[in-house]
Scaffold this motif. Structure first.
Motif, short mmCIF file in Angstrom:
data_model
loop_
_atom_site.label_atom_id
_atom_site.label_comp_id
_atom_site.label_asym_id
_atom_site.label_seq_id
_atom_site.Cartn_x
_atom_site.Cartn_y
_atom_site.Cartn_z
N TYR A 156 -8.52 -39.14 -29.29
CA TYR A 156 -8.89 -37.74 -29.47
C TYR A 156 -10.38 -37.53 -29.25
O TYR A 156 -10.81 -36.50 -28.74
N ASP A 204 -10.34 -39.05 -39.95
CA ASP A 204 -10.84 -39.49 -38.63
C ASP A 204 -10.29 -38.60 -37.52
O ASP A 204 -11.01 -38.24 -36.59
N ILE A 205 -9.01 -38.27 -37.62
CA ILE A 205 -8.40 -37.42 -36.59
C ILE A 205 -9.04 -36.05 -36.61
O ILE A 205 -9.38 -35.49 -35.56
N LEU A 263 -2.21 -47.81 -35.04
CA LEU A 263 -2.14 -46.36 -34.87
C LEU A 263 -3.42 -45.70 -35.40
O LEU A 263 -3.97 -44.79 -34.79
N TRP A 277 1.96 -33.51 -22.27
CA TRP A 277 3.29 -33.99 -22.66
C TRP A 277 4.18 -34.13 -21.44
O TRP A 277 4.27 -33.22 -20.62
N LYS A 325 -12.01 -35.20 -26.53
CA LYS A 325 -12.99 -34.17 -26.91
C LYS A 325 -14.23 -34.25 -26.02
O LYS A 325 -14.79 -33.24 -25.65
N ARG A 354 -11.98 -35.25 -37.57
CA ARG A 354 -13.34 -35.34 -37.03
C ARG A 354 -13.30 -35.47 -35.51
O ARG A 354 -14.09 -34.88 -34.80
N SER A 355 -12.35 -36.27 -35.01
CA SER A 355 -12.27 -36.50 -33.56
C SER A 355 -11.79 -35.25 -32.83
O SER A 355 -12.23 -34.96 -31.73
N LYS A 356 -10.87 -34.54 -33.45
CA LYS A 356 -10.26 -33.39 -32.79
C LYS A 356 -11.13 -32.16 -32.83
O LYS A 356 -11.02 -31.29 -31.99
N PHE A 357 -11.97 -32.10 -33.86
CA PHE A 357 -12.66 -30.85 -34.11
C PHE A 357 -13.63 -30.49 -33.00
O PHE A 357 -14.41 -31.28 -32.54
N LYS A 358 -13.53 -29.24 -32.60
CA LYS A 358 -14.52 -28.69 -31.67
C LYS A 358 -15.07 -27.44 -32.31
O LYS A 358 -14.33 -26.63 -32.85
N GLU A 371 2.84 -36.62 -31.92
CA GLU A 371 2.37 -37.79 -31.17
C GLU A 371 2.41 -39.06 -32.03
O GLU A 371 2.86 -40.11 -31.56
N LEU A 372 1.97 -38.95 -33.27
CA LEU A 372 1.99 -40.12 -34.15
C LEU A 372 3.43 -40.53 -34.47
O LEU A 372 3.74 -41.73 -34.56
N GLU A 387 1.04 -30.98 -32.86
CA GLU A 387 0.94 -31.89 -31.72
C GLU A 387 0.56 -33.30 -32.19
O GLU A 387 1.14 -34.28 -31.73
N VAL A 388 -0.39 -33.37 -33.11
CA VAL A 388 -0.83 -34.67 -33.64
C VAL A 388 0.33 -35.35 -34.37
O VAL A 388 0.61 -36.54 -34.15
N LEU A 443 -7.25 -41.82 -42.11
CA LEU A 443 -6.76 -41.53 -40.76
C LEU A 443 -6.81 -40.02 -40.50
O LEU A 443 -7.27 -39.58 -39.44
#
Lengths: 231, 113
Positions: free
Chosen positions: B56, A72-73, B48, B68, B60, A75-79, A33-34, A29-30, A69
């Motif tokens: 994100y 960072d992604i 970007l 989408w 979160k 880290r931001s995405k992680f749950k 999107e990018l 998905e990432v 990048l």
């Protein structure tokens, strides 16, 4: 999920966005999107009158550093608890594993030094004795560096990276606290008075902590990508 | 320390900009960066690399949600919209920034600069 966009951009993002340790579905998905963002940027450049090659070059220059990048992604995405089953979660990879590697390496190097018959230097000052094992201390920056590198590689932040590299001294401190507590409860606190505590802190926390920290230093600071504010 | 403060200000202002934009309508990443650049006259630019980690992160935290959908050109894009939690967050955030700018204005005459 997207069903159509230029595969070219998808491949470019997939190739460069590495390492991105996310569940497969999230990763796709990432990337999609990018890639879609780059596709829109490319179209915009074409509309602005750039040639295809110029537009492509402009798009490729949009991201200069892919590794930060990806981190960072991640880290931001992680749950917590949403990673794939059977895979280690981020805390394990960023803190526990590097920390245990550092502890193991520190203990192995101490064992090796002792097995080689190297005796620690003992110094006396103000009715207290302290020991220096220079060979062991000299090996510790490597342990700290390995832990910090592993933590950073897994996307760990500054504090996580620091904690993983100083993990051996934290383990020593925890052990001492347990012993101190046990001795106090059992009534033999005389043997572990304030002077013992100061000596322990010096020998097993401050002395080994310094080379561990020195080894970790080059990995502690990393460029953050924050939005550009121009005037 | 100054760099950290600047970075925090940039991050905070970027979060506010994204949330405020999404309060009006759902947008996808490229549209968000384009609109922010246009509406701020190029003062605030997202690459970007700076935009998506922030999106994100906001997702979160539960302030925005992505899904989408096909855009006008029929291409699938991930549209972000403000969640009820994000709407709830936006009002105090706006107030905080208002107070911050007012304080700066009193101190340094920012609005007359």
């Amino acid at each position: 999920m997207p069903d159509r966009f230029t595969n070219d951009w998808t491949n470019l993002v997939r190739e460069h966005l590495h390492p991105l340790r996310l569940p497969a579905s999230q990763q796709q998905e990432v990337i999609a999107e990018l890639a879609a963002h780059l596709e829109d940027l490319y179209d915009q450049q074409i509309q602005h009158g750039l040639s295809e090659s110029e537009a492509r070059e402009r798009v490729i220059n949009e991201v200069i550093q892919w590794r930060p990048l990806a981190q960072d992604i991640q880290r931001s995405k992680f749950k917590e608890g949403t990673m794939n089953q059977g895979r280690m979660n981020a805390r394990t990879k960023q803190l526990w594993l590097p920390g245990l590697v550092s502890l193991l390496a520190a203990m192995l190097s101490l064992t090796a030094v002792l097995l080689l018959g190297v005796q620690p230097h003992i110094y006396y000052a103000h009715q207290a004795a302290t020991t220096f094992n220079f060979q062991w201390l000299a090996a510790l920056p490597l342990c700290g560096a390995v832990a910090a590198w592993l933590s950073r590689r897994a996307g760990g932040g500054l504090l996580t990276c620091l904690a993983s590299s100083l993990f051996p001294v934290m383990a020593f401190l925890a052990c001492f606290c347990i012993i101190f507590l046990g001795a106090t409860i059992l009534g033999s606190e005389r043997a572990l008075g304030p002077s013992a505590f100061v000596l322990f802190m010096w020998n097993w926390v401050f002395l080994p902590g310094t080379p561990l920290l020195l080894g970790a230093l080059p990995f502690l600071f990393r460029r953050n990508q924050s939005p550009q504010v121009t005037s | 320390m100054t760099k950290r403060i600047r970075s925090k200000i940039a991050r905070g202002s970027a979060e506010l900009a994204i949330l405020a934009l999404l309060a009006d309508q759902p947008l996808y990443g490229f549209e968000i960066s384009k609109q922010i650049e246009e509406k701020t006259g190029g003062a605030l630019c997202f690459t970007l690399a700076s935009l998506y980690p922030m999106l994100y992160d906001l997702e979160k935290r539960g302030w925005i949600a992505g899904r989408w959908e096909a855009n006008q050109a029929g291409r699938d894009r991930r549209y972000y919209c403000l969640t009820p939690a994000g709407k709830k967050e936006l009002a105090p955030l706006r107030r905080e920034w208002n107070v911050f700018f007012h304080a700066l204005d009193c101190l340094a005459g920012v609005s007359n600069a």
